[in-house]
Design a protein around this motif. Structure first.
Motif, PDB file in Angstrom:
ATOM      1  N   ALA A   7     -10.685 -53.677  41.154  1.00 17.34           N
ATOM      2  CA  ALA A   7     -12.034 -53.156  40.908  1.00 17.34           C
ATOM      3  C   ALA A   7     -12.152 -52.637  39.477  1.00 17.34           C
ATOM      4  N   LEU A   8     -11.117 -51.936  39.000  1.00 14.97           N
ATOM      5  CA  LEU A   8     -11.177 -51.405  37.639  1.00 14.97           C
ATOM      6  C   LEU A   8     -11.158 -52.532  36.610  1.00 14.97           C
ATOM      7  N   THR A   9     -10.399 -53.571  36.891  1.00  8.39           N
ATOM      8  CA  THR A   9     -10.375 -54.715  35.976  1.00  8.39           C
ATOM      9  C   THR A   9     -11.762 -55.351  35.897  1.00  8.39           C
ATOM     10  N   ARG A  10     -12.397 -55.501  37.060  1.00  8.96           N
ATOM     11  CA  ARG A  10     -13.734 -56.094  37.053  1.00  8.96           C
ATOM     12  C   ARG A  10     -14.709 -55.191  36.285  1.00  8.96           C
ATOM     13  N   ILE A  11     -14.654 -53.881  36.546  1.00  7.52           N
ATOM     14  CA  ILE A  11     -15.548 -52.957  35.837  1.00  7.52           C
ATOM     15  C   ILE A  11     -15.327 -53.055  34.329  1.00  7.52           C
ATOM     16  N   THR A  12     -14.070 -53.162  33.922  1.00  8.30           N
ATOM     17  CA  THR A  12     -13.767 -53.286  32.495  1.00  8.30           C
ATOM     18  C   THR A  12     -14.484 -54.487  31.887  1.00  8.30           C
ATOM     19  N   HIS A  13     -14.376 -55.618  32.577  1.00 12.61           N
ATOM     20  CA  HIS A  13     -15.017 -56.828  32.046  1.00 12.61           C
ATOM     21  C   HIS A  13     -16.530 -56.701  32.058  1.00 12.61           C
ATOM     22  N   GLU A  14     -17.061 -56.052  33.088  1.00 15.28           N
ATOM     23  CA  GLU A  14     -18.519 -55.874  33.129  1.00 15.28           C
ATOM     24  C   GLU A  14     -19.001 -55.010  31.970  1.00 15.28           C
ATOM     25  N   ILE A  15     -18.238 -53.943  31.678  1.00 13.13           N
ATOM     26  CA  ILE A  15     -18.624 -53.071  30.560  1.00 13.13           C
ATOM     27  C   ILE A  15     -18.615 -53.871  29.259  1.00 13.13           C
ATOM     28  N   LEU A  16     -17.565 -54.671  29.064  1.00 10.27           N
ATOM     29  CA  LEU A  16     -17.449 -55.446  27.828  1.00 10.27           C
ATOM     30  C   LEU A  16     -18.560 -56.486  27.725  1.00 10.27           C
ATOM     31  N   GLU A  17     -18.865 -57.111  28.879  1.00  6.94           N
ATOM     32  CA  GLU A  17     -19.881 -58.146  28.877  1.00  6.94           C
ATOM     33  C   GLU A  17     -21.248 -57.540  28.557  1.00  6.94           C
ATOM     34  N   ARG A  18     -21.564 -56.423  29.241  1.00  6.24           N
ATOM     35  CA  ARG A  18     -22.867 -55.795  29.048  1.00  6.24           C
ATOM     36  C   ARG A  18     -23.063 -55.321  27.606  1.00  6.24           C
ATOM     37  N   ASN A  19     -21.984 -54.828  26.990  1.00  5.66           N
ATOM     38  CA  ASN A  19     -22.123 -54.211  25.677  1.00  5.66           C
ATOM     39  C   ASN A  19     -21.624 -55.099  24.539  1.00  5.66           C
ATOM     40  N   HIS A  20     -21.400 -56.385  24.830  1.00  2.42           N
ATOM     41  CA  HIS A  20     -20.961 -57.352  23.818  1.00  2.42           C
ATOM     42  C   HIS A  20     -19.719 -56.857  23.086  1.00  2.42           C
ATOM     43  N   GLY A  21     -18.715 -56.468  23.864  1.00  2.00           N
ATOM     44  CA  GLY A  21     -17.467 -56.019  23.247  1.00  2.00           C
ATOM     45  C   GLY A  21     -17.315 -54.505  23.339  1.00  2.00           C
ATOM     46  N   SER A  22     -16.265 -54.006  22.708  1.00  2.00           N
ATOM     47  CA  SER A  22     -15.928 -52.595  22.860  1.00  2.00           C
ATOM     48  C   SER A  22     -16.237 -51.774  21.612  1.00  2.00           C
ATOM     49  N   ALA A  23     -16.819 -52.413  20.589  1.00  2.00           N
ATOM     50  CA  ALA A  23     -16.952 -51.731  19.302  1.00  2.00           C
ATOM     51  C   ALA A  23     -17.742 -50.435  19.400  1.00  2.00           C
ATOM     52  N   GLU A  24     -18.794 -50.448  20.203  1.00  2.00           N
ATOM     53  CA  GLU A  24     -19.683 -49.283  20.250  1.00  2.00           C
ATOM     54  C   GLU A  24     -19.383 -48.370  21.426  1.00  2.00           C
ATOM     55  N   VAL A  25     -18.422 -48.768  22.277  1.00  2.00           N
ATOM     56  CA  VAL A  25     -18.259 -48.084  23.559  1.00  2.00           C
ATOM     57  C   VAL A  25     -17.339 -46.865  23.435  1.00  2.00           C
ATOM     58  N   VAL A  26     -17.773 -45.742  24.001  1.00  2.66           N
ATOM     59  CA  VAL A  26     -16.917 -44.562  24.117  1.00  2.66           C
ATOM     60  C   VAL A  26     -16.799 -44.235  25.603  1.00  2.66           C
TER      61      VAL A  26
END
Lengths: 331, 202
Positions: free
Chosen positions: B34-53
């Motif tokens: 579940a955490l792996t899927r959430i990780t990918h969803e976060i990355l997909e929604r935000n077009h990568g991790s550059a802006e994510v905190v």
């Protein structure tokens, strides 16, 4: 924790560590762009000061305001007290205004205890210095300052943060603290002796025989008449102010002699271990118990004590009135 | 932690001899997936991790945020750190209980103009998240705030929803959702429903 904070001796080790840990978290608030928490919104904190004080009152006021409490400052000068109003009537008046916490400083030892025990107020009573008795929040901030310097490099508990709030969850076990000066008149010394002992530190009080109180042998401390003998092993040295206003200058032959024997100068400071810190509760008599060189040196944490004082008082106010209070619990 | 009702560490009872039945709904492997899927969803929604905190809400949101950050780092090929956001001082139920101990707040990065993803273990009333939004507002002004939870058990009391959900878990109010994580509980990861079995309602 009890409902009031009247004596440092009322705190158990766990209570004290809890206050220090809470203060460590609250210290971070001072670094934020918005230095305010909504926690005590709608609560009223009364600062009831029957004796002159600058830093303690300002510190409590800043602490209460950072927690969004309403603050009412009351000083005896220019109030009805100068017309002869008693402590009881003053307290009843404040109660009628709905004080959730009363921070009291009084020139008579035991006044906070009287206020708390007599049922004149429903609020939590915080002793901000009573006569020559106690000053528990000063002891807490001193302990906090010592812990952040002396315990930070000790192996932290798992998950504990590093940095200025070091020493999280720890007490002061095994540290040697030397408190020097006018112990007889010092409420700071008394509160520190009790609290530091609770936290596991070894306290040595150093003073001329005339400035040690009767019954000191019942305190959980060692005593010494010689400052030079207790420097090498000290992890922290706290210099107390010589309280001219409380003595008739007859406790020692001359200010110069006192300064020579019990003052902290650079020579004495250099004999301290490398990690040792120098504290002073303020206000300082520069040149008397501490020289200007020492007060302004890198060993001195005196300014830091003031910063930490606000965080520690925020922690005390939060823990006393931040949760449910008695009258709400019954409701 | 979320509201008192779903506090899994109620009085920190490790092995309370309880008559209530315990039904495990997620085991360690399922939590991990579940955490792996959430990780990918976060990355997909935000077009990568550059802006994510990533900010975890103590207690168990913090290790969850750390795990998501680690997975995100593996995908993105750089080290990503998560933070923690204590909401105790912003709660609306402070006056119902004695004062509570505070948890640590630390942000890995400035939150101004970033996309902050709050991470918690169980979403129920939404009151913890409301407090978190208030707390976050005093740290800065994020461009957007998103919410990732391991369990959404319903019973919302505020207009708050999660953007990323590990598992939707319909529950009765009499039941408790108990989350155990290796980092915070010294035991194997598991999510369980604890509560009086309501006469074959399951």
């Amino acid at each position: 924790m009890k409902k009031h904070l009247l004596s440092a001796g009322d705190l158990t080790r766990d209570d004290a560590v809890r206050v220090l840990d809470t203060a460590a978290e609250l210290l971070g608030v001072a670094q934020r762009p918005i230095k305010k928490l909504p926690t005590l919104r709608g609560r009223t904190v009364v600062n009831l000061f029957f004796e002159d004080s600058t830093r303690t009152r300002i510190s409590f006021e800043a602490a209460a305001k950072r927690l969004s409490a309403d603050v009412i400052n009351f000083s005896a000068k220019g109030s009805s007290v100068s017309k002869g109003e008693s402590l009881k009537d003053t307290a009843l008046t404040l109660q009628a205004m709905g004080a959730d916490a009363v921070v009291i400083r009084h020139h008579f030892s035991g006044a906070p205890h009287r206020l708390a025990a007599a049922g004149w107020t429903n609020g939590a009573v915080v002793n901000a210095g009573d006569g020559t008795h106690e000053h528990p929040t000063q002891a807490l901030l001193d302990a906090f300052t010592m812990r952040s310097h002396l315990m930070a490099d000790a192996a932290p508990e798992p998950g504990a943060p590093a940095g200025p709030s070091g020493g999280m969850g720890r007490d002061l076990a095994g540290k040697n603290i030397t408190i020097v000066g006018d112990v007889l008149h010092s409420r700071v010394a008394r509160s520190n002796a009790l609290l530091l002992h609770t936290l596991g530190a070894n306290v040595t009080l150093v003073a001329p025989p005339t400035l040690l109180p009767v019954g000191i042998d019942t305190w959980p401390v060692e005593t010494s008449y010689s400052l030079d003998d207790s420097l090498e092993k000290a992890d922290a040295v706290m210099m107390l102010r010589v309280q001219h206003e409380r003595m008739n200058a007859s406790y020692f032959p001359s200010a110069r002699e006192y300064s020579r024997r019990y003052g902290l100068d650079t020579t004495r400071m250099n004999r301290l271990p490398d990690h040792a810190i120098v504290l002073h509760p303020g206000p300082m008599n520069r040149g008397m118990e501490i020289t200007a060189d020492v007060a302004d040196s890198g060993r001195s944490v005196i300014v830091e004590q003031v910063t930490n004082g606000v965080a520690v008082r925020m922690a005390v106010l939060y823990l006393l009135v931040g949760g449910s209070t008695n009258d709400e619990g019954e409701a | 932690m979320a509201t008192p009702d779903n506090v899994p560490d109620a009085a920190a009872d490790p092995v309370r001899p309880t008559a209530d039945p315990v039904r495990t709904v997620l085991d360690a492997g399922e939590i991990s997936r579940a955490l792996t899927r959430i990780t990918h969803e976060i990355l997909e929604r935000n077009h990568g991790s550059a802006e994510v905190v990533l900010l975890g809400i103590p207690k168990r949101g913090v290790p969850l945020a750390r795990r998501i950050a680690r997975r995100m780092g593996e995908v993105e090929g750089r080290e990503i750190r998560s933070g923690a956001l204590d909401v105790t001082m912003y709660r609306d139920d402070l006056r119902l209980k004695p004062a509570r101990a505070l948890e640590h707040t630390e942000t890995p990065d400035d939150v101004d103009d970033k996309i902050v993803v709050l991470v918690d273990d169980v979403l129920m009333s939404g009151r913890t998240i409301r407090a978190a939004l208030d707390a976050l507002g005093e740290l800065g002004r994020p461009r957007a705030v998103q919410l990732a939870v391991l369990i959404d058990r319903g019973h919302r009391e505020l207009p708050i929803r999660a953007d990323f959900v590990g598992k939707n878990l319909p529950t009765a109010l009499t039941e408790k959702v108990r989350v155990r994580l290796g980092e915070s509980d010294d035991t194997e990861d598991a999510v369980a429903i604890v509560g009086p079995a309501t006469g074959g309602a399951a």
